[in-house]
Scaffold this active site. Structure first.
Site, PDB file in Angstrom:
ATOM      1  N   LYS A 108      10.980  -1.652  10.100  1.00  0.00           N
ATOM      2  CA  LYS A 108      10.963  -2.236  11.472  1.00  0.00           C
ATOM      3  C   LYS A 108       9.111  -3.076  12.024  1.00  0.00           C
ATOM      4  CE  LYS A 108      15.633  -2.779  11.189  1.00  0.00           C
ATOM      5  NZ  LYS A 108      15.361  -1.454  10.039  1.00  0.00           N
TER       6      LYS A 108
HETATM    7  C1  LIG Z   1      16.726  -2.587   9.221  1.00  0.00           C
HETATM    8  C2  LIG Z   1      16.424  -0.137   8.095  1.00  0.00           C
HETATM    9  C3  LIG Z   1      16.749  -0.511   7.210  1.00  0.00           C
HETATM   10  C4  LIG Z   1      18.065  -1.569   6.037  1.00  0.00           C
HETATM   11  O1  LIG Z   1      16.608  -2.694   6.222  1.00  0.00           O
HETATM   12  P1  LIG Z   1      17.704  -3.976   5.349  1.00  0.00           P
HETATM   13  O2  LIG Z   1      16.232  -4.661   5.841  1.00  0.00           O
HETATM   14  O3  LIG Z   1      18.328  -4.688   6.926  1.00  0.00           O
HETATM   15  O4  LIG Z   1      18.052  -3.486   4.424  1.00  0.00           O
HETATM   16  C5  LIG Z   1      16.479   1.382   6.759  1.00  0.00           C
HETATM   17  N1  LIG Z   1      15.793   1.614   7.328  1.00  0.00           N
HETATM   18  C6  LIG Z   1      15.586   1.843   8.411  1.00  0.00           C
HETATM   19  C7  LIG Z   1      15.246   3.261   8.911  1.00  0.00           C
HETATM   20  C8  LIG Z   1      15.747   0.080   8.651  1.00  0.00           C
HETATM   21  O5  LIG Z   1      15.234   0.830  10.390  1.00  0.00           O
END
Ligand SMILES: *Cc1c(COP(=O)(O)O)cnc(C)c1O
Length: 461
Positions: A108
Site C-alpha cells: 500500500k
Molecule cells: C491490500 C492488500 C492486499 C490486497 O490488495 P488489493 O489491491 O485490495 O487486491 C494484499 N496483500 C496485502 C498485504 C495488502 O495490504
C-alpha cells in the site's frame, strides 16, 4: 486526459477531479476515457522516472512533467531499497516482486506515498484543504499515516476498531508524531468504522464544511501508481510474464490490466488472482455471479473482502464500456444481494487474460513453512496465498512473478504459528516504534467522529 464513470451518469472530469473525488457522483468508479499508449520501461530506467512517465500520461495537462518527477523522486526516496520493487528468484522461473520496502512494510505504501504528494500539490494549487478519512482493518491506515504525516494541505483521520487490529499494524498508524494525523480507536468492529465513514460522506453539509475526502482502494491514482511495478518487472525480465497477485479489492490486479492496455507489457496479459477463503472474486470469475457472503477471518486479513470493489472497472470494459449495464448489475446486487453478469460480459471476461482461484487457510500456513524450508526466507501470509497458487499451476514456458505484498515482520504472530520462527522488524522501524502511541478512543457513533474531526482539523487559512 478525461475520466469517465463506470456507471455512465457523471460528467467527465480531469485527473485532479478524479483523484480528489475518489468515487464518482453516480456511485461509479473513474476510468480514463481512453487508455494512453505509454513507452515500455527500459531496464536501466530508475523507478521514479518510470513512475513519472506513467503518471504524467494519466495526468495529461493537469500536472507539468517536471513537477511529477520531483514528486515521484520524493515519494520513492522513502523506500529502503533503491529499486523500490526489486525481483528476487524463488525457484526456476519463479520470482517474487518485493513490494514491501516502503515505510510500513506493505505494498500500500507504493501508491500512498505518491498519492500524498499529489494531494498536497493539487490542493496547494487550488487553495483547497481537505479532511481525509480512512477506515482501516490494518495496512491502509498505516500507509496513509506514513504518507500524509506533515502534509501541508490535508488532515488525515484514521478510524480503526479498538483492540481488533494487530499491534504492529496499530504502531505504524499511531506513532507518526504528526499533528495532522489523528487516530480514532472506535469501540466496534471494522464494519462499524466503514459504516461511519459512509454516513459522514452522506451528510452533505458536514462533508462540504470540512472538505471530506477518502484515499481508499477505488481511487484512480492508486491504480495508476501500481501500474509502474508491472512495467519495471517487464523491463527487468523480458518476454511474456505471468503475474500471480494476492487479491482483495482487486486494485493490484486491475493495475496489471491497465499496464497491459497501455502497452507496458510484452506478449499480452496473464494474471492469476489468488484469493483466500473470502472467495467472492473467484466466484465472480468462475460462475459469473456476484453474491453476498459474510467475511470470514483468515491468516491474510488484508484480503478479507466480501465485495472486490475494483472488479467494477473490469466489468465496465467487459460490457464494452456500457455504463447502463454496469449500473444494472450493481443495482440488482444492492437490492437482491445477488446479480448475474450479462452473457456478453462473461464471454469477454473469459478472454481478458485474468483468472482467480481460492487458497484455504490451511494451505496458506503450510505454504509459509514450505517456502521457508526451501529458500530460508520468511514470507507474509498474503504472499503465501500467491506462491501457493503459483505452485499449483507450474509453467515452463513463461517466467512467473508473484507479488510479495507485505513483509513477514508485519504478521509475526502468523509467521510464528506457521513456521515456529520469529520475524523481527527491520532496523529502520526501530526509531518509529520507540515513539509513544497517540490515539483517541471513542464510541462507534458518527456524532463522536464528527466532533473529533471538527475539533482537530486545521482551520482553513
Ligand atoms: C491490500 C492488500 C492486499 C490486497 O490488495 P488489493 O489491491 O485490495 O487486491 C494484499 N496483500 C496485502 C498485504 C495488502 O495490504
Amino acid at each position: 486526459m478525461k475520466y469517465v464513470s463506470t456507471r455512465g451518469q457523471a460528467a467527465p472530469v480531469d485527473f485532479v477531479g478524479a483523484c480528489l473525488a475518489g468515487l464518482a457522483p453516480d456511485g461509479g468508479l473513474y476510468v480514463p476515457e481512453s487508455y494512453p499508449r505509454i513507452d515500455p520501461a527500459r531496464a536501466d530506467e530508475p523507478y521514479a522516472h518510470v513512475a513519472a512517465r506513467i503518471l504524467s500520461a494519466f495526468a495529461g495537462d493537469a500536472i507539468p512533467e517536471a513537477d511529477m518527477l520531483a514528486m515521484c523522486e520524493r515519494a520513492y526516496a522513502s523506500f529502503s531499497h533503491h529499486s523500490v520493487a526489486p525481483l528476487t528468484q524463488a525457484g526456476p522461473g519463479l520470482w517474487l516482486m518485493e513490494l514491501h520496502h516502503g515505510p510500513t512494510l506493505a505494498f500500500k505504501d507504493v501508491a500512498m506515498q505518491i498519492i500524498a504528494q499529489l494531494y498536497d500539490y493539487m490542493l496547494g494549487k487550488t487553495g483547497r484543504r481537505l479532511s481525509i478519512v480512512c477506515a482501516t482493518s490494518g495496512d491502509t491506515g498505516g500507509a496513509a499515516a506514513a504518507a500524509f504525516a506533515g502534509a501541508k494541505h490535508a488532515d488525515l483521520f484514521i478510524l480503526h476498531p479498538h483492540a481488533r487490529i494487530s499491534p504492529v499494524q496499530r504502531l505504524f498508524m499511531t506513532t507518526t508524531g504528526a499533528s495532522n494525523v489523528t487516530n480514532l480507536a472506535l469501540d466496534g468492529d471494522f464494519d462499524d468504522c466503514q459504516a461511519i465513514v459512509k454516513s459522514l460522506f452522506a451528510d452533505k453539509a458536514f462533508a462540504d464544511k470540512v472538505g471530506l475526502s477518502g484515499v481508499n482502494s477505488i481511487n484512480w491514482a492508486r491504480i495508476a501508481a501500481q501500474t509502474v511495478y508491472y512495467a519495471t518487472a517487464q523491463a527487468a525480465l523480458g518476454g511474456k510474464l505471468r503475474f500471480v497477485v494476492p487479491s482483495g479489492n482487486m486494485g493490484d490486479a486491475l493495475a496489471g490490466y491497465v499496464a497491459a492496455r497501455c502497452g507496458l507489457l510484452a506478449g499480452g496479459l496473464e494474471i492469476a488472482c489468488a484469493v483466500n477463503e473470502n472467495d467472492a472474486l473467484a466466484r465472480l470469475f468462475n460462475t459469473g455471479i456476484m453474491s453476498r457472503a459474510a467475511a470470514v477471518a483468515t491468516p491474510s486479513p488484508a484480503m478479507d473482502i466480501s465485495v472486490p470493489s475494483n472488479f467494477e472497472r473490469l466489468l465496465f470494459e467487459a460490457t464494452g464500456r456500457d455504463g447502463d449495464a454496469v449500473r444494472g448489475v450493481y443495482d440488482q446486487y444492492r437490492q437482491a444481494g445477488e446479480a448475474g453478469l450479462p452473457d456478453t460480459a462473461r464471454g469477454r471476461l473469459d478472454c481478458v487474460g485474468i483468472s482467480a482461484s481460492t487458497v484455504s487457510n490451511g494451505e496458506t500456513l503450510a505454504e509459509m513453512a514450505r517456502f521457508e524450508s526451501e529458500t530460508g526466507w520468511l514470507i507474509c501470509p498474503h504472499t503465501a496465498v500467491g506462491t501457493y497458487q503459483a505452485r499449483q499451476t507450474p509453467r515452463s514456458d513463461v517466467n512467473t512473478v508473484v507479488l510479495a505484498t507485505a513483509a513477514a515482520a508485519k504478521f509475526p504472530e502468523t509467521v510464528k504459528q506457521a513456521t515456529g520462527l520469529d520475524a523481527p522488524l527491520p532496523h529502520r522501524c526501530g526509531a518509529l516504534l520507540a515513539r509513544g502511541e497517540v490515539f483517541e478512543r471513542l464510541p462507534a457513533e458518527p456524532s463522536a467522529v464528527r466532533a473529533a474531526i471538527e475539533s482537530k482539523r486545521r482551520a482553513v487559512s
